[in-house]
Scaffold this active site. Structure first.
Site, PDB file in Angstrom:
ATOM      1  N   SER A  56      -8.828   2.103   2.774  1.00  0.00           N
ATOM      2  CA  SER A  56      -8.421   3.114   2.077  1.00  0.00           C
ATOM      3  C   SER A  56      -6.962   1.848   1.388  1.00  0.00           C
ATOM      4  O   SER A  56      -6.040   2.441   0.237  1.00  0.00           O
ATOM      5  CB  SER A  56      -7.036   3.781   3.025  1.00  0.00           C
ATOM      6  OG  SER A  56      -6.423   3.247   4.279  1.00  0.00           O
TER       7      SER A  56
ATOM      8  N   LYS B 245       1.201  -1.607  -0.514  1.00  0.00           N
ATOM      9  CA  LYS B 245      -0.257  -0.252   0.293  1.00  0.00           C
ATOM     10  C   LYS B 245       0.926   1.385  -0.008  1.00  0.00           C
ATOM     11  O   LYS B 245       1.816   1.281   0.542  1.00  0.00           O
ATOM     12  CB  LYS B 245      -0.924  -0.352   1.305  1.00  0.00           C
ATOM     13  CG  LYS B 245      -1.581   1.192   1.604  1.00  0.00           C
ATOM     14  CD  LYS B 245      -2.645   0.814   2.756  1.00  0.00           C
ATOM     15  CE  LYS B 245      -3.709   2.038   3.250  1.00  0.00           C
ATOM     16  NZ  LYS B 245      -4.594   1.657   4.018  1.00  0.00           N
TER      17      LYS B 245
ATOM     18  N   SER C 117      -9.487  -0.371   6.750  1.00  0.00           N
ATOM     19  CA  SER C 117      -9.478  -0.255   6.045  1.00  0.00           C
ATOM     20  C   SER C 117      -8.166  -1.491   4.860  1.00  0.00           C
ATOM     21  O   SER C 117      -7.674  -1.189   3.738  1.00  0.00           O
ATOM     22  CB  SER C 117      -8.226   1.267   5.299  1.00  0.00           C
ATOM     23  OG  SER C 117      -9.040   2.790   5.721  1.00  0.00           O
TER      24      SER C 117
END
Length: 490
Positions: free
Chosen positions: A163, A88, A187
């Protein structure tokens, strides 16, 4: 030795579990370079997904070649030797930008990697790039001005979540076999649910945040955790074993030894099944899918109790979670934004949504208010501990419904979602994230089926530090509902 050409590899290998790929690598039935090229070819083939937004290909190819040469000499770097993967975007990798999707951080290039990244590399992973996030990792849609919009591989008009949206989109599309995400507001869990993959939010503290702090900050926020995302539970277990354990000064004094799972099968498992909340209304089709899962679990011998939780006041729980979650961000606000929050929290605004009002109040709260909320949190942790003497796991929604259409016209504070024929506040979904986050509990996301062609999943919440229990039960759900790739991408 096989040739280092992606054409030599079957396309469906891109959807294989990481443990399967690692087995082939260890047997030298495939090379690290060939696996890397296979995934790079798929990224180039499906640019519309826009999940992988940064790559360092020269370094990755050199490392893959070195991994192959090491294996040829009989050397093995670790349990992830030769596996290509991404992380990420919010994870710090030395020499790579970490921008949080924020143009103000476009030039931010950390000199050192986070501990979790170093551990993946030490285990032999070939980290070749980063995946997209919403600006400042604060949305369930993954778009920003730097890297554009990431789309759900199941339906390009819908969000993959956030996210960690780029991470789950990449996994579902067969662009990467393993990912590293993070979670405070769902997330990891919500994107996994939206994309039909698996994800694990660890118990806070077992995976170090050291080296992954935001620019200018050294404070550790125990609501935020790093955790793995994958297409199988075995991959989650493998990755967690690599990244978990003390770091920094802690490593001088303690060692991590997670307890074994309470159960490795469904017979006799004590399940609290949650399907709805007055705070975050669940789509009736999704609720039916969760209730149907409960029936399947009973048929497998589990003892399932509906709608059991250690608290009755959902509103109080949600308000406490938002107060601490948003309050933790107060110190990063520019002075003008903080002053505005103080001003707006002091006057009633009939037009503001409860979420907006609570956010401003959280930003502007006094320390006394923070302590009061922390006391409620401590009370909840004790209630959960007692609850888990009667139950082994809680199975709950990961959100309010399947992946929703992308909406970039309005900020998240102004968005609504259509649920059961009416509109609800977009931000109500945070209730389902807070269920595990507020009480510092582990939670594993696993798919359970599809609604109108879109995957849906649940989160399996377990007792504090009993990550292996939620992972073991996720493996049982995987047996009932394994990962299925999107049809158009195979």
């Amino acid at each position: 030795m096989p040739k280092d050409l992606p054409d030599d590899l079957p396309e469906d290998l891109a959807f294989a579990p990481a443990v399967t790929l690692l087995d082939r690598l260890a047997r030298r039935a495939v090379t690290a370079r060939a696996l890397l090229e296979l995934h790079l070819a798929r990224i180039a083939r499906f640019p519309q997904i826009n999940a992988v937004i940064f790559t360092d290909l020269d370094a990755a190819r050199a490392r893959a070649d070195a991994a192959d040469a090491a294996l040829a000499r009989g050397e093995r770097w670790g349990p992830l030797h030769g596996l290509p993967m991404t992380v990420k975007e919010t994870n710090n990798v030395a020499g790579w930008p970490t921008t949080y999707g924020d143009p103000a951080l476009a030039a931010h290039v950390p000199a050192r990697s986070a501990v979790v990244v170093d551990r993946l590399l030490a285990a032999g992973a070939i980290i070749f790039g980063k995946t997209n996030v919403p600006i400042n990792a604060l949305d369930w849609q993954s778009y920003n001005a730097l890297h554009g919009t990431t789309r759900n591989p199941w339906d390009l008009a819908r969000t993959p979540g956030g996210s960690s949206g780029g991470a789950t989109a990449a996994l579902a599309a067969g662009l990467v076999p393993l990912e590293l995400g993070s979670d405070a507001g769902g997330s990891i869990r919500l994107p996994a649910h939206f994309c039909g993959v698996f994800g694990h939010k660890p118990t806070p503290g077992i995976v170090p945040n050291l080296g992954n702090e935001r620019p200018g900050s050294r404070l550790d926020n125990d609501l935020v955790v790093s955790g793995p995302l994958a297409r199988s539970v075995a991959d989650l277990v493998l990755a967690l074993d690599v990244i978990a354990g003390p770091a920094g000064p802690d490593a001088a004094a303690w060692r991590l030894q997670l307890p074994p799972p309470r159960a490795t099968g469904l017979r006799g498992l004590r399940v609290a099944l949650i399907s709805d909340s007055p705070v975050a209304e669940v789509d009736h089709r999704y609720r039916d899918a969760i209730l149907d899962l409960g029936r399947r679990l009973r048929a497998e011998g589990a003892a399932v109790v509906a709608e059991a939780l250690p608290f009755d006041d959902h509103e109080r729980h949600h308000a406490t979670y938002l107060q601490l979650l948003r309050g933790a961000a107060s110190g990063r606000l520019p002075q003008a934004a903080f002053d505005d929050a103080v001003r707006r929290s002091a006057v009633a605004d009939a037009d503001a949504s409860p979420y907006v009002s609570r956010t401003f109040s959280a930003y502007a709260q006094r320390h006394r208010d923070w302590i009061a909320a922390s006391e409620i949190r401590a009370e909840l942790k004790r209630a959960w501990s007692a609850f888990f003497t009667r139950f082994d796991v809680v199975i709950a929604p990961a959100g309010v419904g399947p992946a929703f259409p992308i909406d970039e016209r309005r900020p998240r504070e102004e968005r609504t979602l259509a649920v059961n024929g009416h509109r609800i506040d977009y931000n109500d979904q945070l209730f389902w994230a807070g269920l595990a986050t507020l009480a510092s509990l582990p939670a594993t996301a696993a798919p359970i089926g599809r609604i109108d062609g879109l995957p849906v999943g649940v989160q399996i919440i377990g007792p504090y530090l009993e990550d292996r229990t939620t992972l073991a039960i996720a493996a049982e759900l995987e047996r009932l509902n394994p990962f299925v790739p999107p049809q158009d991408l195979t």
